[in-house]
Design an enzyme around this catalytic site. Structure first.
Site, short mmCIF file in Angstrom:
data_model
loop_
_atom_site.label_atom_id
_atom_site.label_comp_id
_atom_site.label_asym_id
_atom_site.label_seq_id
_atom_site.Cartn_x
_atom_site.Cartn_y
_atom_site.Cartn_z
CG ASP A 39 51.47 77.75 40.26
OD1 ASP A 39 50.24 77.59 40.11
OD2 ASP A 39 52.33 77.10 39.63
CE1 TYR A 42 46.29 75.74 46.64
CE2 TYR A 42 48.64 75.39 46.97
CZ TYR A 42 47.34 74.96 47.11
OH TYR A 42 47.08 73.76 47.73
CG ASP A 43 53.24 78.53 46.27
OD1 ASP A 43 52.53 77.49 46.31
OD2 ASP A 43 54.15 78.71 45.43
CD GLU A 119 32.68 53.81 33.88
OE1 GLU A 119 33.73 53.56 34.52
OE2 GLU A 119 31.55 53.73 34.36
CE LYS A 121 40.00 45.75 32.97
NZ LYS A 121 41.20 46.01 33.70
CG ASP A 123 47.09 48.55 32.74
OD1 ASP A 123 46.79 47.78 33.68
OD2 ASP A 123 48.00 48.30 31.92
NE ARG A 142 40.99 42.98 43.16
CZ ARG A 142 40.34 41.87 42.80
NH1 ARG A 142 39.04 41.80 42.94
NH2 ARG A 142 41.00 40.86 42.32
CE1 TYR A 232 36.64 51.15 39.40
CE2 TYR A 232 38.35 52.47 38.36
CZ TYR A 232 37.96 51.36 39.10
OH TYR A 232 38.90 50.48 39.56
CE LYS A 296 32.07 50.39 35.48
NZ LYS A 296 32.54 51.49 36.32
CE LYS A 320 42.65 42.33 30.34
NZ LYS A 320 43.66 42.77 31.33
CB CYS A 418 84.17 42.42 25.00
SG CYS A 418 83.24 43.79 25.69
CB CYS A 421 87.01 46.27 26.47
SG CYS A 421 86.74 44.55 26.93
CB CYS A 436 83.16 40.99 28.36
SG CYS A 436 84.72 41.88 28.52
CB CYS A 441 85.06 45.45 29.98
SG CYS A 441 83.82 45.86 28.76
S1 IVH Z 1 34.27 48.90 37.64
C1 IVH Z 1 32.68 45.43 40.47
N1 IVH Z 1 35.40 50.59 36.01
O1 IVH Z 1 39.60 46.80 36.36
C2 IVH Z 1 33.87 45.87 39.72
N2 IVH Z 1 36.78 48.94 36.99
O2 IVH Z 1 39.72 43.98 35.72
C3 IVH Z 1 33.92 47.34 39.64
N3 IVH Z 1 39.14 49.12 36.38
O3 IVH Z 1 39.14 45.65 39.63
C4 IVH Z 1 34.97 47.75 38.72
N4 IVH Z 1 38.93 50.88 35.10
O4 IVH Z 1 40.51 47.82 39.27
C5 IVH Z 1 35.59 49.53 36.80
N5 IVH Z 1 36.22 52.20 34.60
C6 IVH Z 1 36.44 51.15 35.38
C7 IVH Z 1 37.70 50.57 35.57
C8 IVH Z 1 37.84 49.46 36.36
C9 IVH Z 1 39.77 50.00 35.61
C10 IVH Z 1 39.82 48.00 37.06
C11 IVH Z 1 39.35 47.74 38.46
C12 IVH Z 1 38.86 46.31 38.45
C13 IVH Z 1 39.61 45.75 37.29
C14 IVH Z 1 38.95 44.51 36.73
#
Ligand code: IVH
Length: 762
Positions: A39, A42-43, A119, A121, A123, A142, A232, A296, A320, A418, A421, A436, A441
């Protein structure tokens, strides 16, 4: 001496070398997790580059590693179109649905055999990032799928995001990629701990935190939050041929993007199902939240054949995972005291592992909720963590109810007192809540102090939960105003630990807090009003009170609020013109509520009141010829009036006077303004406009709705012909946006809304 061309050339050459090196090390560190230098080294490189750029400002380029946090805070995000629509994914929770998806794909492809990529998903919040000739040019959220907010400055603060594509080039004319912005599990813990320490509201979950952060207008604030991004999918790509998801991942890696390491391929349903089960089992090992798997079709040619619907591609599905639930024993119910004295029941549980953490407590909301679910002490209960941090009790497993399970009677449980107190408690009929009644309190003192110190209030950095608790417990503070008497020595030795394991607050922290306290003396009226925590008084009210009053003393005897209440009372027929004293008015409303008309008459005519209030932008003429309040409703106005008339309010004023504090409003200016400018400073920017809110916003939906209402707008739950704006947060459901598109309703983001709200505030 003027620099010669050779000087410039030499500087340029060294700058180029440094940037290339720093970019390489950034990539090694943030993307590949394989740093080559310390580090410290790098700094040194970074500092050298910074110094050179300072000497040669003309050589600074936007893609320089020093430019990640650059530029002034924005006033609003610009909305920009997506080159290709940003679609969502069709979801399912059911393996049979997934089998049908596979059958559909096979039918669509006839003789061809599909290969799938599976892949995790993530969140988080989706993002589209665009590079032209290798340079980052734009990052859009989006939004509604066809246009999004330009959050480029915020995205640039994420260290792993390339500001230019890695490698020697040449680079494609356009390389637009899509991914997910998120905050890791540990980053989220840290962020919330920091917020708690500073007395700020904690985020409910990492997704909300990421969404809220992305929508901050000041990139410097964003840079302090642990945002991250993984890619992705592709958007518009010109000048490069990519023919499959697997190739896309290769291109992403080559250009220096971070992608997910976990990925499986499958060519039949059995292996799809195996992959999603494997992922589910590994879910908790991920450093970030995942809420399912995405399946996919790998080949882009096959994707072409399968096509898209308006909302989602037909070649992909999201599977999901159900929110996890566990059964556990409800050992006891304890009661917590909030800032306003509200008593909240909390479930004390047999500790149980759920969604990656051990759960021992869950909120039970209030007495009515416990009755509705028939929750008894000793019951076996089902708890759930649905993406949120605070677990909830879903229901009781009746089959496992022990014979001695005890029904819960709130009042009896706390013995009518309460738990903090020992004062009497009373049920507030409006909120299904017990309260209360003791303003002194200690539990309330702690919460009030935290509220007083919060960023939007007096911004007393360092005075968060633990410190507030210690100050109250150790007798240094009882009421928030006591902080103005704090001195460095006792504060520095404040014990934040226990008697056995003491931990001192420290001199530096004490100094910093005292500085913040000194600054608070000069804070404007609107901040002070928020700090007082008067019920119903939020940021919008505080702002409008601030601009229509000269100072705190002016507010304490507010003729503006008195006028407002009188006008509404006259209109309601509660008060014959003209108008009584303030105290009489309070009585009058109380009498009206109790349906006991009092014979009082107003001292000013309705016309006079209107003439005084309208220029201030506090009322407007409704379509039915009745004046309505636009920003400060009658209940809020009364709460403020009541507060200053109460003993607590009077004491507060007295103490402020003694302390020499009289927070200024901007009222003096407002009074000298012409009517026209006052109206332009317009308090009702959203008057007559109807809003629908959807998706995840950076704050509670109800809080956003309150702001809209405070600015004169109306909030409804469904999009219709009468809707003017659909406010779309993150993860918006397609149903509402589609309906909006059909009806020609404008879709706006949170920032645009904030800008609209601000227009009224000047
Ligand atoms: S592909 C055409 N891959 O999930 C859609 N989406 O519920 C292309 N998301 O809008 C999305 N992980 O924000 C894709 N490995 C992943 C993802 C992913 C999370 C999200 C993405 C999408 C939402 C749909």
């Amino acid at each position: 001496m003027n620099p010669t061309p050779t000087d410039i050339a030499a500087a340029r050459a060294r700058i180029d070398v440094l940037r290339t090196e720093i970019r390489r090390h950034d990539r090694l560190y943030y993307v590949e997790a394989a740093p080559e230098i310390s580090d410290h080294d790098y700094d040194r490189l970074y500092q050298e580059l910074k110094n050179l750029e300072q000497s040669w400002p003309e050589l600074v380029t936007p893609d320089s590693p020093t430019q990640r946090v650059a530029g002034e805070p924005l006033t609003a995000f610009a909305t920009k179109p997506h080159a290709l629509p940003m679609l969502s994914l069709d979801n399912t929770y059911d393996e049979n649905d997934l089998r049908r998806f596979h059958d559909y794909v096979c039918r669509g492809l006839r003789d061809e055999q599909p290969v799938y990529v599976i892949e995790p998903k993530i969140d988080g919040v989706s993002i589209s990032v665009r590079y032209e000739h290798g340079q980052l040019v734009q990052a859009l959220t989006r939004g509604d799928g066809s246009q999004g907010d330009d959050v480029t400055a915020n995205l640039k603060t994420i260290p792993s995001l390339p500001l230019r594509l890695a490698g020697p080039g040449p680079f494609p004319e356009v390389f637009e990629v899509r991914g997910e912005v998120f905050i890791s599990k540990s980053g989220f813990q840290l962020l919330n701990a920091r917020r708690q320490a500073q007395g700020e509201d904690e985020f409910a979950n990492a997704r909300n935190a990421a969404a809220g952060t992305l929508k901050l207008l000041d990139p410097r604030q964003v840079a302090e939050r642990p945002l991250d991004v993984l890619f992705y999918a592709q958007g518009e790509i010109i000048g490069l041929e990519i023919t499959s998801q697997q190739q896309l991942f290769q291109a992403l890696a080559d250009y220096g993007f971070r992608t997910q390491a976990w990925r499986r391929t499958a060519d039949d349903f059995t292996s799809i199902a195996a992959a999603i089960r494997e992922l589910l089992a590994a879910k908790h090992d991920f450093l970030y939240d995942i809420d399912g798997a995405v399946i996919k079709v790998d080949s882009f040619a096959q994707r072409e054949i399968l096509g898209l619907t308006a909302k989602a591609p037909s070649w992909a599905r999201a599977f999901k995972y159900e929110p996890e639930r566990r059964e556990t024993r409800l050992r006891a119910i304890t009661v917590q005291v909030g800032r306003t004295g509200v008593l909240t029941p909390v479930a004390e549980l047999e500790p149980v592992a759920l969604a990656g953490s051990t759960i021992a407590r869950a909120t039970l909301h209030n007495e009515d909720e416990i009755a509705r679910k028939d929750i008894r002490i000793g019951d076996m209960v089902r708890i759930e963590k649905a993406g949120d941090v605070i677990p909830a009790v879903v229901n009781v497993v009746l089959g496992k109810r022990p014979p001695d399970a005890k029904p819960f009677d709130f009042f009896q449980h706390v013995g009518g007192k309460c738990p903090s107190c020992g004062s009497d408690i009373q049920r507030d009929p409006q909120f299904a809540a017990w309260r209360c009644l003791n303003l002194q309190c200690p539990a309330q003192s702690v919460r009030r102090l935290g509220h007083f110190a919060a960023r939007q209030a007096l911004d007393l950095e360092g005075l968060g939960g633990v410190v507030a608790e210690a100050l109250v417990e150790q007798g240094l503070v009882r009421e928030p105003l006591d902080v103005f008497a704090l001195e460095q020595e006792p504060l520095a030795s404040l014990n934040l630990g226990t008697t056995d394991a003491p931990r001192q607050f420290g001199t530096n922290n004490a100094k910093r807090l005292l500085d913040a306290i000194a600054r608070a003396r000069e804070m404007p009226l609107s901040n002070w009003l928020l700090a007082l925590g008067i019920p119903e008084v939020g940021a919008a009210t505080a702002f409008h009170i601030g601009r229509t009053h000269r100072d705190m003393r002016d507010l304490a005897e507010s003729s503006v609020l008195r006028d407002l209440l009188a006008l509404l009372a006259i209109q309601d027929g509660v008060l014959p013109e003209p108008q009584p004293s303030l105290a009489e008015l309070g009585d009058l409303f109380a009498a009206a509520e109790a349906r006991q008309p009092k014979a009082l008459t107003a001292k000013a005519s309705k016309d006079e009141l209107v003439a005084r209030l309208q220029p201030l932008g506090l009322i407007k003429l409704g379509s039915n010829g009745v004046y309505v309040t636009t920003v400060i409703g009658p209940k809020t106005a009364r709460n403020i009036v009541d507060f200053f008339a109460s003993e607590t309010g009077k004491e507060l004023l007295q103490r402020l006077e003694e302390l020499g504090i009289n927070p200024p409003g901007t009222g003096a200016e407002a009074e000298t303004e012409t009517d026209a400018t006052a109206e332009a400073a317009g308090a009702t920017p959203l008057a007559g406009k109807t809003f629908v809110i959807t998706g995840t916003l950076s704050e509670e939906r109800e809080a956003v709705a309150a702001k809209i209402r405070a600015a004169g707008g109306t909030v409804s739950s469904a999009v219709s012909r009468n809707t003017n704006y659909l406010v779309a947060g993150a993860n918006v459901g397609a149903r509402k946006t589609e309906k909006a598109a059909q009806l020609g309703v404008r879709v706006i983001g949170e920032e645009e809304l904030r800008a609209m709200l601000k227009q009224g505030g000047g």
